[in-house]
Write a protein that holds these residues in place. Structure first.
Motif, PDB file in Angstrom:
ATOM      1  N   THR A   5       0.998  -1.267  -0.014  1.00  9.06           N
ATOM      2  CA  THR A   5       0.027   0.013  -0.104  1.00  9.06           C
ATOM      3  C   THR A   5       0.946   1.380   0.080  1.00  9.06           C
ATOM      4  OG1 THR A   5      -1.931  -1.244   1.267  1.00  9.06           O
ATOM      5  CG2 THR A   5      -1.763   1.165   1.226  1.00  9.06           C
ATOM      6  N   VAL A   6       0.576   2.224  -1.131  1.00  8.51           N
ATOM      7  CA  VAL A   6       1.357   3.451  -1.015  1.00  8.51           C
ATOM      8  C   VAL A   6       0.483   4.448  -0.991  1.00  8.51           C
ATOM      9  CG1 VAL A   6       3.155   2.439  -2.508  1.00  8.51           C
ATOM     10  CG2 VAL A   6       1.173   3.290  -3.697  1.00  8.51           C
ATOM     11  N   TYR A   7       1.315   5.564  -0.474  1.00  4.72           N
ATOM     12  CA  TYR A   7       0.611   6.994  -0.344  1.00  4.72           C
ATOM     13  C   TYR A   7       1.485   8.065  -0.955  1.00  4.72           C
ATOM     14  CZ  TYR A   7       3.924   7.910   3.356  1.00  4.72           C
ATOM     15  OH  TYR A   7       5.126   8.137   4.060  1.00  4.72           O
ATOM     16  N   ASP A   8       0.786   9.255  -1.172  1.00  6.69           N
ATOM     17  CA  ASP A   8       1.623  10.301  -1.812  1.00  6.69           C
ATOM     18  C   ASP A   8       2.218   9.869  -3.474  1.00  6.69           C
ATOM     19  OD1 ASP A   8       1.175  12.117   0.116  1.00  6.69           O
ATOM     20  OD2 ASP A   8       3.070  12.173   0.900  1.00  6.69           O
ATOM     21  N   TRP A   9       1.438   9.160  -3.990  1.00  9.89           N
ATOM     22  CA  TRP A   9       1.895   8.334  -5.086  1.00  9.89           C
ATOM     23  C   TRP A   9       1.581   9.208  -6.350  1.00  9.89           C
ATOM     24  CZ3 TRP A   9      -2.342   7.894  -8.608  1.00  9.89           C
ATOM     25  CH2 TRP A   9      -3.480   7.880  -7.975  1.00  9.89           C
ATOM     26  N   ILE A  10       2.362   8.824  -7.304  1.00 10.46           N
ATOM     27  CA  ILE A  10       2.697   9.357  -8.531  1.00 10.46           C
ATOM     28  C   ILE A  10       2.651   8.647  -9.667  1.00 10.46           C
ATOM     29  CG2 ILE A  10       3.817  11.126  -9.943  1.00 10.46           C
ATOM     30  CD1 ILE A  10       5.183  12.350  -7.278  1.00 10.46           C
ATOM     31  N   TYR A  32       5.340   5.783  -8.556  1.00 10.82           N
ATOM     32  CA  TYR A  32       6.357   6.331  -7.599  1.00 10.82           C
ATOM     33  C   TYR A  32       5.481   6.610  -6.444  1.00 10.82           C
ATOM     34  CZ  TYR A  32       9.466   9.437  -5.250  1.00 10.82           C
ATOM     35  OH  TYR A  32      10.315  10.129  -4.308  1.00 10.82           O
ATOM     36  N   GLY A  33       5.886   6.398  -5.148  1.00 11.06           N
ATOM     37  CA  GLY A  33       5.156   6.611  -3.907  1.00 11.06           C
ATOM     38  C   GLY A  33       5.789   6.250  -2.624  1.00 11.06           C
ATOM     39  N   PHE A  34       5.265   6.395  -1.526  1.00  8.43           N
ATOM     40  CA  PHE A  34       5.911   5.878  -0.271  1.00  8.43           C
ATOM     41  C   PHE A  34       5.033   4.927   0.423  1.00  8.43           C
ATOM     42  CE2 PHE A  34       7.223  10.144  -1.556  1.00  8.43           C
ATOM     43  CZ  PHE A  34       8.560  10.064  -1.175  1.00  8.43           C
ATOM     44  N   ASP A  47       9.544   4.142   3.190  1.00  4.21           N
ATOM     45  CA  ASP A  47      10.140   3.862   2.208  1.00  4.21           C
ATOM     46  C   ASP A  47       9.749   4.573   0.872  1.00  4.21           C
ATOM     47  OD1 ASP A  47      12.291   2.790   3.579  1.00  4.21           O
ATOM     48  OD2 ASP A  47      12.086   0.717   3.013  1.00  4.21           O
ATOM     49  N   TYR A  48      10.685   4.932   0.014  1.00  3.21           N
ATOM     50  CA  TYR A  48      10.093   5.115  -1.323  1.00  3.21           C
ATOM     51  C   TYR A  48      10.006   4.074  -2.056  1.00  3.21           C
ATOM     52  CZ  TYR A  48      14.532   4.940  -3.518  1.00  3.21           C
ATOM     53  OH  TYR A  48      15.749   4.612  -4.091  1.00  3.21           O
ATOM     54  N   VAL A  49       9.128   3.965  -3.177  1.00  4.08           N
ATOM     55  CA  VAL A  49       9.158   2.587  -4.157  1.00  4.08           C
ATOM     56  C   VAL A  49       9.025   3.302  -5.549  1.00  4.08           C
ATOM     57  CG1 VAL A  49       6.785   2.359  -3.622  1.00  4.08           C
ATOM     58  CG2 VAL A  49       8.329   0.411  -4.676  1.00  4.08           C
ATOM     59  N   THR A  50       9.792   2.793  -6.355  1.00  4.45           N
ATOM     60  CA  THR A  50       9.610   3.016  -8.001  1.00  4.45           C
ATOM     61  C   THR A  50       9.336   1.482  -8.435  1.00  4.45           C
ATOM     62  OG1 THR A  50      11.125   5.071  -7.713  1.00  4.45           O
ATOM     63  CG2 THR A  50      10.745   4.023  -9.972  1.00  4.45           C
ATOM     64  N   THR A  51       8.478   1.409  -9.156  1.00  7.83           N
ATOM     65  CA  THR A  51       7.885   0.239  -9.568  1.00  7.83           C
ATOM     66  C   THR A  51       8.433  -0.291 -11.150  1.00  7.83           C
ATOM     67  OG1 THR A  51       5.779   0.735 -10.952  1.00  7.83           O
ATOM     68  CG2 THR A  51       5.784   0.441  -8.512  1.00  7.83           C
ATOM     69  N   GLY A  69       4.967  -8.370 -11.609  1.00 13.00           N
ATOM     70  CA  GLY A  69       3.630  -9.236 -10.965  1.00 13.00           C
ATOM     71  C   GLY A  69       3.399  -8.843  -9.548  1.00 13.00           C
ATOM     72  N   SER A  70       3.912  -7.491  -9.313  1.00 10.43           N
ATOM     73  CA  SER A  70       3.607  -6.951  -7.894  1.00 10.43           C
ATOM     74  C   SER A  70       2.316  -6.003  -7.978  1.00 10.43           C
ATOM     75  CB  SER A  70       4.827  -5.864  -7.450  1.00 10.43           C
ATOM     76  OG  SER A  70       6.022  -6.753  -7.406  1.00 10.43           O
ATOM     77  N   VAL A  71       1.709  -6.056  -6.724  1.00  5.49           N
ATOM     78  CA  VAL A  71       0.168  -5.492  -6.822  1.00  5.49           C
ATOM     79  C   VAL A  71       0.407  -4.479  -5.820  1.00  5.49           C
ATOM     80  CG1 VAL A  71      -2.234  -5.973  -6.426  1.00  5.49           C
ATOM     81  CG2 VAL A  71      -1.193  -7.421  -7.668  1.00  5.49           C
ATOM     82  N   TYR A  72      -0.143  -3.077  -5.983  1.00  3.03           N
ATOM     83  CA  TYR A  72       0.121  -2.083  -5.207  1.00  3.03           C
ATOM     84  C   TYR A  72      -1.301  -1.429  -5.128  1.00  3.03           C
ATOM     85  CZ  TYR A  72       4.901  -2.212  -6.178  1.00  3.03           C
ATOM     86  OH  TYR A  72       6.303  -2.617  -6.213  1.00  3.03           O
ATOM     87  N   VAL A  73      -1.609  -1.256  -3.738  1.00  2.00           N
ATOM     88  CA  VAL A  73      -2.915  -0.398  -3.361  1.00  2.00           C
ATOM     89  C   VAL A  73      -2.627   1.031  -2.939  1.00  2.00           C
ATOM     90  CG1 VAL A  73      -4.463  -0.473  -1.787  1.00  2.00           C
ATOM     91  CG2 VAL A  73      -3.776  -2.630  -2.399  1.00  2.00           C
ATOM     92  N   LEU A  74      -3.538   1.520  -3.687  1.00  2.61           N
ATOM     93  CA  LEU A  74      -3.327   3.345  -3.825  1.00  2.61           C
ATOM     94  C   LEU A  74      -3.878   3.906  -2.870  1.00  2.61           C
ATOM     95  CD1 LEU A  74      -3.402   4.169  -7.365  1.00  2.61           C
ATOM     96  CD2 LEU A  74      -1.507   3.481  -6.183  1.00  2.61           C
ATOM     97  N   GLN A  75      -3.298   4.588  -1.729  1.00  2.30           N
ATOM     98  CA  GLN A  75      -4.056   5.187  -0.689  1.00  2.30           C
ATOM     99  C   GLN A  75      -4.062   6.617  -1.063  1.00  2.30           C
ATOM    100  OE1 GLN A  75      -5.162   3.679   2.423  1.00  2.30           O
ATOM    101  NE2 GLN A  75      -6.061   5.529   2.996  1.00  2.30           N
TER     102      GLN A  75
END
Length: 112
Positions: A5-10, A32-34, A47-51, A69-75
């Motif tokens: 799960t990421v926040y402040d995402w772009i 890109y997000g946290f 942590d930051y993440v760039t997929t 294959g990663s799955v991200y949930v946007l907060q």
């Protein structure tokens, strides 16, 4: 399925040009997000993440699946940005698209 799960995402669109005479060519989009929470145990909170490249994007449900294959949930709400492919390494190092844009406005001698 384990998610991150990421926040402040772009959602970052990446463009490249093969030489100075070419128009920009769309390469793909990455997230890109946290990190808020990570069920995969790859990232610590904040942590930051760039997929890798985005394969599926459902903004209505707030879910992104990547090429790896990663799955991200946007907060919360996010934004869009664009960078040149030559700056992608900076994004992977944790610099935001806004910071990269500021770097590109400075004379190249400023950082040397």
């Amino acid at each position: 399925m384990a998610t991150t799960t990421v926040y402040d995402w772009i959602i970052v669109s990446i463009y490249d040009r093969y030489d100075k005479n070419d128009d920009n060519t769309f390469v793909g989009k990455v997230l890109y997000g946290f990190v808020l929470d990570d069920q995969t145990y790859r990232f610590a909170p904040n942590d930051y993440v760039t997929t890798s490249l985005i394969e599926k994007c459902d903004l209505n449900r707030g879910i992104i699946e990547t090429h790896s294959g990663s799955v991200y949930v946007l907060q919360g709400t996010g934004t869009d940005a664009a960078i040149d492919f030559r700056d992608f390494e900076l994004l992977q190092m944790g610099y935001s698209p806004q910071q990269i844009s500021k770097f590109n406005l400075e004379p190249s001698s400023y950082y040397h």
